[in-house]
Scaffold this motif. Sequence first.
Motif, PDB file in Angstrom:
ATOM      1  N   ASN A  57      10.069  14.186  11.131  1.00  0.00           N
ATOM      2  CA  ASN A  57      11.136  13.456  12.118  1.00  0.00           C
ATOM      3  C   ASN A  57      11.327  12.677  10.734  1.00  0.00           C
ATOM      4  O   ASN A  57      12.338  11.803  11.189  1.00  0.00           O
ATOM      5  CB  ASN A  57      10.686  12.615  13.105  1.00  0.00           C
ATOM      6  CG  ASN A  57      10.922  13.940  14.102  1.00  0.00           C
ATOM      7  OD1 ASN A  57      11.887  14.832  14.322  1.00  0.00           O
ATOM      8  ND2 ASN A  57       9.642  13.630  15.209  1.00  0.00           N
ATOM      9  N   ASN A  58      11.040  12.464   9.739  1.00  0.00           N
ATOM     10  CA  ASN A  58      10.774  11.499   8.907  1.00  0.00           C
ATOM     11  C   ASN A  58      10.976   9.792   9.224  1.00  0.00           C
ATOM     12  O   ASN A  58      11.247   9.113   8.869  1.00  0.00           O
ATOM     13  CB  ASN A  58      12.421  11.436   8.006  1.00  0.00           C
ATOM     14  CG  ASN A  58      12.656  12.826   6.802  1.00  0.00           C
ATOM     15  OD1 ASN A  58      11.764  13.087   6.324  1.00  0.00           O
ATOM     16  ND2 ASN A  58      13.864  13.098   7.028  1.00  0.00           N
ATOM     17  N   ASN A  59       9.658  10.110   9.920  1.00  0.00           N
ATOM     18  CA  ASN A  59       9.202   8.120  10.724  1.00  0.00           C
ATOM     19  C   ASN A  59       8.774   7.511   9.642  1.00  0.00           C
ATOM     20  O   ASN A  59       8.173   8.006   8.536  1.00  0.00           O
ATOM     21  CB  ASN A  59       8.618   8.450  11.799  1.00  0.00           C
ATOM     22  CG  ASN A  59       9.100   9.453  12.950  1.00  0.00           C
ATOM     23  OD1 ASN A  59      10.119   9.032  13.196  1.00  0.00           O
ATOM     24  ND2 ASN A  59       8.137   9.949  13.695  1.00  0.00           N
ATOM     25  N   LEU A  60       8.659   6.819   9.337  1.00  0.00           N
ATOM     26  CA  LEU A  60       8.346   5.450   8.530  1.00  0.00           C
ATOM     27  C   LEU A  60       6.562   5.711   8.770  1.00  0.00           C
ATOM     28  O   LEU A  60       6.482   5.510  10.112  1.00  0.00           O
ATOM     29  CB  LEU A  60       8.950   4.023   8.470  1.00  0.00           C
ATOM     30  CG  LEU A  60       8.187   3.224   7.764  1.00  0.00           C
ATOM     31  CD1 LEU A  60       8.626   3.566   6.389  1.00  0.00           C
ATOM     32  CD2 LEU A  60       8.383   1.555   8.328  1.00  0.00           C
ATOM     33  N   ARG A  61       6.024   5.504   7.913  1.00  0.00           N
ATOM     34  CA  ARG A  61       4.894   5.722   7.272  1.00  0.00           C
ATOM     35  C   ARG A  61       3.737   4.886   6.629  1.00  0.00           C
ATOM     36  O   ARG A  61       4.579   4.747   5.492  1.00  0.00           O
ATOM     37  CB  ARG A  61       4.336   6.990   7.355  1.00  0.00           C
ATOM     38  CG  ARG A  61       4.727   8.516   8.453  1.00  0.00           C
ATOM     39  CD  ARG A  61       4.137   9.327   8.336  1.00  0.00           C
ATOM     40  NE  ARG A  61       5.169  10.757   9.162  1.00  0.00           N
ATOM     41  CZ  ARG A  61       4.769  10.566  10.123  1.00  0.00           C
ATOM     42  NH1 ARG A  61       3.809  10.249  11.056  1.00  0.00           N
ATOM     43  NH2 ARG A  61       5.523  11.068  11.380  1.00  0.00           N
ATOM     44  N   GLN A  62       3.430   3.959   6.972  1.00  0.00           N
ATOM     45  CA  GLN A  62       2.541   2.889   6.228  1.00  0.00           C
ATOM     46  C   GLN A  62       1.510   2.670   5.912  1.00  0.00           C
ATOM     47  O   GLN A  62       0.405   3.130   7.231  1.00  0.00           O
ATOM     48  CB  GLN A  62       3.008   1.645   7.176  1.00  0.00           C
ATOM     49  CG  GLN A  62       4.287   1.461   6.551  1.00  0.00           C
ATOM     50  CD  GLN A  62       5.025   0.197   6.573  1.00  0.00           C
ATOM     51  OE1 GLN A  62       4.728  -0.874   8.116  1.00  0.00           O
ATOM     52  NE2 GLN A  62       6.424  -0.581   6.127  1.00  0.00           N
ATOM     53  N   ILE A 115       4.426   4.255  -3.720  1.00  0.00           N
ATOM     54  CA  ILE A 115       3.448   3.406  -3.191  1.00  0.00           C
ATOM     55  C   ILE A 115       4.305   1.801  -3.261  1.00  0.00           C
ATOM     56  O   ILE A 115       5.188   1.469  -4.024  1.00  0.00           O
ATOM     57  CB  ILE A 115       1.954   3.084  -4.388  1.00  0.00           C
ATOM     58  CG1 ILE A 115       1.592   4.151  -3.881  1.00  0.00           C
ATOM     59  CG2 ILE A 115       1.311   1.985  -3.763  1.00  0.00           C
ATOM     60  CD1 ILE A 115       0.235   4.624  -5.694  1.00  0.00           C
ATOM     61  N   THR A 116       3.619   0.756  -2.534  1.00  0.00           N
ATOM     62  CA  THR A 116       4.862  -0.688  -2.124  1.00  0.00           C
ATOM     63  C   THR A 116       3.941  -1.987  -2.649  1.00  0.00           C
ATOM     64  O   THR A 116       2.590  -1.796  -2.161  1.00  0.00           O
ATOM     65  CB  THR A 116       5.492  -0.824  -0.873  1.00  0.00           C
ATOM     66  OG1 THR A 116       6.085  -1.717  -1.275  1.00  0.00           O
ATOM     67  CG2 THR A 116       4.593  -1.092   0.404  1.00  0.00           C
ATOM     68  N   GLY A 123       0.673  -1.572   0.125  1.00  0.00           N
ATOM     69  CA  GLY A 123       0.032  -0.128  -0.033  1.00  0.00           C
ATOM     70  C   GLY A 123       1.022   1.141  -0.135  1.00  0.00           C
ATOM     71  O   GLY A 123       1.456   1.365  -0.502  1.00  0.00           O
ATOM     72  N   LEU A 124       0.112   2.484   0.405  1.00  0.00           N
ATOM     73  CA  LEU A 124       1.425   3.689   0.771  1.00  0.00           C
ATOM     74  C   LEU A 124       2.225   3.362   1.721  1.00  0.00           C
ATOM     75  O   LEU A 124       1.909   2.839   2.801  1.00  0.00           O
ATOM     76  CB  LEU A 124       0.020   4.515   1.275  1.00  0.00           C
ATOM     77  CG  LEU A 124      -1.375   5.032  -0.062  1.00  0.00           C
ATOM     78  CD1 LEU A 124      -2.272   5.572   0.886  1.00  0.00           C
ATOM     79  CD2 LEU A 124      -0.633   5.779  -1.208  1.00  0.00           C
TER      80      LEU A 124
END
Length: 622
Positions: free
Chosen positions: A244-249, A285-286, A236-237
Motif C-alpha cells: 500500500n506504499n505506507n510511510l515507514r520510518q 535516508i533522511t 534515519g531510514l
Amino acid sequence: MQTSGGGPGPGETRNVIIAIALSAAILFGFEFFYNAPQRARLQAEEQARIEATQPAAEAGGTETPAPSGPVAREQVLAQSAGARIVIDTPEVDGSISLEGARIDDLNLRDYRRTSDPTSGEVTVLAPRAAEFAHDAFFGWEARAGENTATLADANSGWTVAEGARLTPETPVTLTLVAAEGVTIQRTISIDQNYMFTITDVVRNASGAPVSARPFGTVRRMGLPQDYVRNQIVHQGLIGAFGENNNLRQVTYENANKHIRDRGRGRVGADERIEEMQGQGGWFGITDHYWLAAIIPAQNERVSTYFDARSEGATNDYRAAYRGDWREIAPGAEVTYTQHLFAGAKRYELLRDYQADLSIPRFDDAIDWGNFWFLTRPFFQWLLHPLAQIFADWGVVFNFGLAILASTIVIKLLLFPLVYQSFKSMAKMRALAPKMKEVQERYAADKQRQQQEILKLYQTEKINPVAGCVPILLQIPVFYALYKTLSVTIEMRHAPFVGWIHDLSARDPTSIFNLFGLLPFDVPAFLLIGAWPILYGVSMWALQALSPPPTDPVQAQIFRFLPLLFTVMFAAFPAGLVIYWTWSNTLSILQQYVIMRRQGVETQLDTFLAKRFGKASEAGGVK
C-alpha cells in the motif's frame, strides 16, 4: 490560561493549578525535545567525528577494503580525481565515482552550513572512505539456477568518454563489461534541481540467455556530521513502499537497537529491520533538512528493505531494493529507468516530483508529524503562500512577515469566538467587586460561597470558562507553527529584521550583556533575548486586561508567570516567539477595545494612570 481565574474556592484553585501545570508541561516538553538536544550538538558532533568508516558488503556484491579510520572528504576526492565525473548544475556541484558508478560527492550551492553566507556549502553525499560517508549506487545481479552473481556492483569499473561532465544539458554515458558477452550502458542525467535519472541498457551478446535483475542502495556510514537527536523531526531510514506504499520510518536509535539485538542473538544474523514486497514507492535516508532517496520505476515489482549492521567502529545504515528478474535472450537487451533524489526537502519541489513522476507520498519526506492535519495545512495553505507573496514583492524577510500576516488571518478567522470570550471576560471583570463581597460575606462557608458565586454567574449570564477560549484556540496554532519552524527547510536560516538571522533558531541576544553592547559572550542558559522579553511584557499586559484572581495565592502565581514564560520562551525558535508576541499584541488591542465598549476599567488603565499622572477614561469609567 491567565484568564481563567475568578474565585477562591478549592475547586477553582485546583483548576488554575492544573492549567498552569499543563502549560508548563508543554513548554518544558519543547525545551526537553528541542533546546536540550541543541545544547548537546557539540558532544554529538565530536562523537560522530571519532567514528571510523569501514567497508561493508554491498547488495549483490562485495567491496574492496577501504582505508581504516575516517579520512577527510577532500583527501579522498583528491586521491580519486582521475576516476570521477564532474557534476555541475545551478543547484549542486560534486562528482560521480567510476568505481561502482557511485553518486557519492554532492554539495548544495544554495545552502550554507550556518547562517553566515560565507560558510561552506552543505554536503549531502560523501565518498565511502571519508568521514560521514553517504552515497547511492545501482547494480545488476545475474541468476544461474539457484545461484546469483553480480553483473554490476559497488566495485565495478565503469568507463566514460574523456572530459564527460554532468550538467542539466549534458547527460553522461558510462559503459561496463559486466560478464562475457554482457555489457551495461548507463546514462545519468540531472535536472535543474536534485533529481538524477539513471537509465540502464543491459545487452546480451553471449550465446546463452541471461536472467538479471536491478538493485539499488542508499547507504550511510555512521551518523550525520550535524546530527542531534531530536524528537521533533525524524532522522534515519524513511520510505513509502510495500503493498500500500505506507510511510515507514526507522530512526538511527532504533536501527542501532537492531544492531545490538543482532549482536545479542535476539534477531537473526540475516534478519533485516524491515522488508516489504510491493510495486514502486521510494526509500532512502533522511536528515533534518536533506534527503537521499531512490525511486524505482513505479511499475516495477520490488523487494525493499531497511537494514543496519555494525562495521568495525561504526554502523552501516542502508535502504535498498531488488527488482524483478528479466530474461534477456541472446542478442537481446533490456532497458530500465529509475531515479535518485539527493538534496534539500523543499516542499514545492517534493510536491512537483510527486505529481510529475507519480511518486506516492513523496512530500511526506518532510516530517509533518502525527498532527499532520494541523501542520501541513498551516504551512501549505497559509504560511508558505503568504511568504511567496512577500517574496514576489522582493521582501528579503518574507517568512517573518508571513508569520505576522498569518497571525492576523488566524485572528480574523477566530474573531467571532474570541469576541464572545472577551465580552465574557469583560463582564467577569465588572463582576469582580460583587464576587469579592460574596467571598468576604461567606468566608467561613466555602460551599455557600461557591453557590452564591454560581448564582452571580447565572444572574449576569456569564460563562466563567469562556475566558479560556482564546488560549485553547492558540494551542493548535502554537503546535503547528512550532513544528513548521522545526522541520521545513524554508524556515532554515530565514532572516527577519534586525538581529534575527534565523527564524528557526533562538534569539541570539541576551539582556545580560545588554543585547551585545557589552563586549563579552553569554552562556547559553543566560541567553534571554530581546524578543522573549518583549513576549513577557506582552503577556503581562494581556494579564492586566484579564479578570484578576481574587484569591491571593492565585494572584501571586499569575504575577510570576510572565517572568517564568519569558525564561522558557528564550530557548524557543525566534519565529515562534515573534508570532506569540505579535499575537499577544493583537489580543491586547482587541481586548482593550472590547472592554472600553463594555465600560470596564482594567489594571492596565490603572497602571497607565499611575505612570502618566492622569485618570483613564476607558469606556467612560473615570
